[in-house]
Design a protein around this motif. Structure first.
Motif, PDB file in Angstrom:
ATOM      1  N   TYR A   1      -1.950 -52.666  45.668  1.00  0.00           N
ATOM      2  CA  TYR A   1      -0.804 -52.261  46.828  1.00  0.00           C
ATOM      3  C   TYR A   1      -0.920 -52.901  48.243  1.00  0.00           C
ATOM      4  O   TYR A   1      -0.045 -53.147  48.818  1.00  0.00           O
TER       5      TYR A   1
ATOM      6  N   TYR B   1       1.829 -44.441  58.037  1.00  0.00           N
ATOM      7  CA  TYR B   1       0.696 -43.535  57.507  1.00  0.00           C
ATOM      8  C   TYR B   1       1.456 -42.726  56.736  1.00  0.00           C
ATOM      9  O   TYR B   1       2.740 -42.570  56.553  1.00  0.00           O
TER      10      TYR B   1
ATOM     11  N   PRO C   1      -5.546 -29.755  38.236  1.00  0.00           N
ATOM     12  CA  PRO C   1      -6.645 -30.828  38.373  1.00  0.00           C
ATOM     13  C   PRO C   1      -6.405 -31.883  39.261  1.00  0.00           C
ATOM     14  O   PRO C   1      -5.267 -32.556  39.668  1.00  0.00           O
TER      15      PRO C   1
ATOM     16  N   ARG D   1      -6.441 -37.978  55.052  1.00  0.00           N
ATOM     17  CA  ARG D   1      -5.024 -38.788  55.521  1.00  0.00           C
ATOM     18  C   ARG D   1      -4.509 -38.317  56.435  1.00  0.00           C
ATOM     19  O   ARG D   1      -4.697 -37.075  57.005  1.00  0.00           O
TER      20      ARG D   1
ATOM     21  N   ARG E   1     -10.061 -42.650  42.223  1.00  0.00           N
ATOM     22  CA  ARG E   1      -9.821 -44.079  42.289  1.00  0.00           C
ATOM     23  C   ARG E   1     -11.007 -45.048  42.164  1.00  0.00           C
ATOM     24  O   ARG E   1     -11.909 -44.769  42.683  1.00  0.00           O
TER      25      ARG E   1
ATOM     26  N   LEU F   1      -8.262 -42.985  57.225  1.00  0.00           N
ATOM     27  CA  LEU F   1      -7.131 -43.691  57.934  1.00  0.00           C
ATOM     28  C   LEU F   1      -6.631 -42.466  59.026  1.00  0.00           C
ATOM     29  O   LEU F   1      -6.240 -41.615  58.921  1.00  0.00           O
TER      30      LEU F   1
HETATM   31  O1  G4F Z   1      -0.844 -38.948  47.585  1.00  0.00           O
HETATM   32  P1  G4F Z   1      -1.420 -40.243  47.378  1.00  0.00           P
HETATM   33  O2  G4F Z   1      -1.400 -40.673  46.075  1.00  0.00           O
HETATM   34  O3  G4F Z   1      -0.891 -41.394  48.610  1.00  0.00           O
HETATM   35  P2  G4F Z   1      -1.777 -42.428  48.932  1.00  0.00           P
HETATM   36  O4  G4F Z   1      -2.539 -43.432  48.082  1.00  0.00           O
HETATM   37  O5  G4F Z   1      -2.546 -42.251  50.328  1.00  0.00           O
HETATM   38  O6  G4F Z   1      -0.360 -43.533  49.518  1.00  0.00           O
HETATM   39  C1  G4F Z   1       0.402 -43.010  50.048  1.00  0.00           C
HETATM   40  O7  G4F Z   1       0.370 -43.373  51.565  1.00  0.00           O
HETATM   41  C2  G4F Z   1       0.300 -44.564  51.865  1.00  0.00           C
HETATM   42  C3  G4F Z   1       0.397 -44.708  53.468  1.00  0.00           C
HETATM   43  O8  G4F Z   1      -1.077 -44.606  53.804  1.00  0.00           O
HETATM   44  C4  G4F Z   1       1.604 -45.487  51.303  1.00  0.00           C
HETATM   45  F1  G4F Z   1       1.267 -46.775  51.593  1.00  0.00           F
HETATM   46  C5  G4F Z   1       1.817 -45.266  49.797  1.00  0.00           C
HETATM   47  O9  G4F Z   1       2.852 -45.778  49.366  1.00  0.00           O
HETATM   48  C6  G4F Z   1       1.901 -43.598  49.626  1.00  0.00           C
HETATM   49  O10 G4F Z   1       2.845 -43.256  50.037  1.00  0.00           O
HETATM   50  O11 G4F Z   1      -2.991 -40.047  47.596  1.00  0.00           O
HETATM   51  C7  G4F Z   1      -3.709 -39.451  48.751  1.00  0.00           C
HETATM   52  C8  G4F Z   1      -5.029 -39.275  48.705  1.00  0.00           C
HETATM   53  C9  G4F Z   1      -6.096 -40.200  48.115  1.00  0.00           C
HETATM   54  O12 G4F Z   1      -7.237 -40.560  48.760  1.00  0.00           O
HETATM   55  C10 G4F Z   1      -6.378 -39.864  46.841  1.00  0.00           C
HETATM   56  O13 G4F Z   1      -7.658 -40.393  46.165  1.00  0.00           O
HETATM   57  O14 G4F Z   1      -5.212 -38.175  47.854  1.00  0.00           O
HETATM   58  C11 G4F Z   1      -6.313 -38.376  46.710  1.00  0.00           C
HETATM   59  N1  G4F Z   1      -6.180 -37.637  45.517  1.00  0.00           N
HETATM   60  C12 G4F Z   1      -7.104 -36.684  45.296  1.00  0.00           C
HETATM   61  N2  G4F Z   1      -6.632 -36.283  44.032  1.00  0.00           N
HETATM   62  C13 G4F Z   1      -5.288 -37.593  44.839  1.00  0.00           C
HETATM   63  C14 G4F Z   1      -5.585 -36.791  43.742  1.00  0.00           C
HETATM   64  N3  G4F Z   1      -3.967 -38.317  44.812  1.00  0.00           N
HETATM   65  C15 G4F Z   1      -2.977 -38.272  43.763  1.00  0.00           C
HETATM   66  N4  G4F Z   1      -2.121 -39.102  43.635  1.00  0.00           N
HETATM   67  N5  G4F Z   1      -3.344 -37.312  42.895  1.00  0.00           N
HETATM   68  C16 G4F Z   1      -4.463 -36.454  42.492  1.00  0.00           C
HETATM   69  O15 G4F Z   1      -4.797 -35.748  41.639  1.00  0.00           O
END
Ligand code: G4F
Length: 349
Positions: A151, A179, A211, A219, A280, A287
């Protein structure tokens, strides 16, 4: 009346941007996939209140011909390219489709604009994921990129394409390095919405466990409504440029969890469980964005605090669930037939 064309209009940002542009008196057009037209209840819930005021066109990012035809027909003054495979986690599972859709989609749009609407101002939705293994904190427009996912790589390619069309062909092409930005319209796969929707379900006794993967990930989280305003401000500038859009604050996933559970007087430790499936293969580093340039040149500043964001999302999920047990909008979306321009089928899927 100015005309704007939005790709990804059915998404979180597309819906807020449509509202903003309609409020500014724009004629708003959107590109949607055929599947969205066939299943508006499911795919257009974020824009259903706007449908009578929007003009939707069927086209595919994967088809240069279909984008070309829409652009030639609409002749927009501003084009906001928001559509993408935007779930970072999924990009580890299918690198090929993420790279194909995201890179080719941006290329097809820019190449079409150059041919049929060279004076149109173009916005590319770049991402803080481009910084990945960050070289400095906070990050600015000058920080080198080091993406850590397909991505992120696709966004760097889109950013470079946008800059190159600006430099080589004189397009008014701008990138917003945004962000994380969230809202009650966020998709359920992203961590913030996953948390708030589970908090509501747990509060209503419909679930017990949440979970999650890496709770220590941090973030810079803002509100999507603030961020679409920054997109628009970028295209009001005489000269195209690149801008970081961020709050300048970081919070961990755990802090989000704590606040969200506190909103409903529950202790997160009773419900959150660690699940290896949600970690991941590679994480981005800290960030944290420095949006000084956007503040200085665009006069942009975020209006929503982290606490307000979490609370708004939790309250909305509680209300949604009390309206509809499935957590989805209960009423059917109106069919978008009135303003739907006939499908441009040249390769559109
Ligand atoms: O919410 P996330 O999936 O967003 P991520 O990967 O930061 O990406 C989003 O923001 C970006 C801008 O910086 C965009 F470009 C992108 O399109 C999108 O909008 O994950 C946020 C964080 C990660 O570090 C992940 O490892 O949350 C952590 N996380 C922990 N548990 C989880 C989970 N993420 C997800 N999706 N699901 C979990 O259960």
């Amino acid at each position: 009346m100015k005309k704007a064309l939005i790709t990804g209009i059915t998404g979180q940002d597309g819906s807020y941007l449509s509202e903003w542009l309609l409020g500014q008196g724009y004629e708003v057009h959107g590109i949607v996939r055929r599947v969205a037209i066939e299943d508006p209840d499911h795919r257009m819930w974020r824009i259903r209140h706007l449908l009578p005021r929007l003009q939707l066109h069927s086209a595919s990012l994967e088809s240069y011909a279909s984008l070309f035809q829409v652009l030639a027909r609409v002749q927009p003054d501003e084009c906001y390219h928001l559509a993408a495979q935007s779930f970072v986690s999924y990009s580890f599972e299918d690198e090929f489709s993420t790279l194909n859709t995201n890179i080719n989609g941006t290329h097809h749009l820019l190449a079409s604009l150059k041919e049929v609407a060279p004076r149109c101002r173009f916005y590319f939705a770049a991402s803080s994921e481009m910084f990945g293994k960050v070289r400095e904190t906070p990050q600015t427009e000058a920080t080198p990129f080091h993406p850590r996912s397909a991505y992120g790589i696709s966004k760097v390619a889109g950013f470079d394409l946008t800059r190159n069309y600006r430099e080589a062909y004189g397009l008014k092409a701008t990138s917003g390095i945004l962000y994380n930005h969230e809202s009650p319209r966020r998709g359920y796969e992203f961590v913030t919405r996953k948390i708030t929707s589970h908090v509501a379900k747990i509060k209503f006794g419909l679930a017990d466990k949440l979970p999650l993967g890496n709770l220590e990930a941090k973030r810079d989280w803002g509100h999507a409504r603030d961020y679409v305003r920054a997109m628009w401000l970028m295209l009001q500038q005489d000269q195209p440029d690149d801008y970081v859009v961020a709050t300048g604050q970081t919070w961990s996933v755990q802090q989000f969890v704590e606040l969200a559970f506190a909103c409903v007087d529950l202790d997160w430790r009773d419900h959150v469980v660690s699940d290896p499936r949600f970690f991941r293969p590679a994480e981005v580093h800290l960030l944290l964005g420095d949006a000084s340039k956007a503040r200085r040149q665009l006069g942009w500043a975020p209006s929503c605090s982290f606490q307000e964001l979490v609370e708004e999302m939790v309250v909305d999920d509680l209300e949604r669930l009390s309206d509809s047990p499935a957590g989805r909008p209960a009423a059917a979306a109106p069919r978008p037939t009135v303003s739907l321009v006939a499908a441009m089928d040249a390769g559109a899927r």
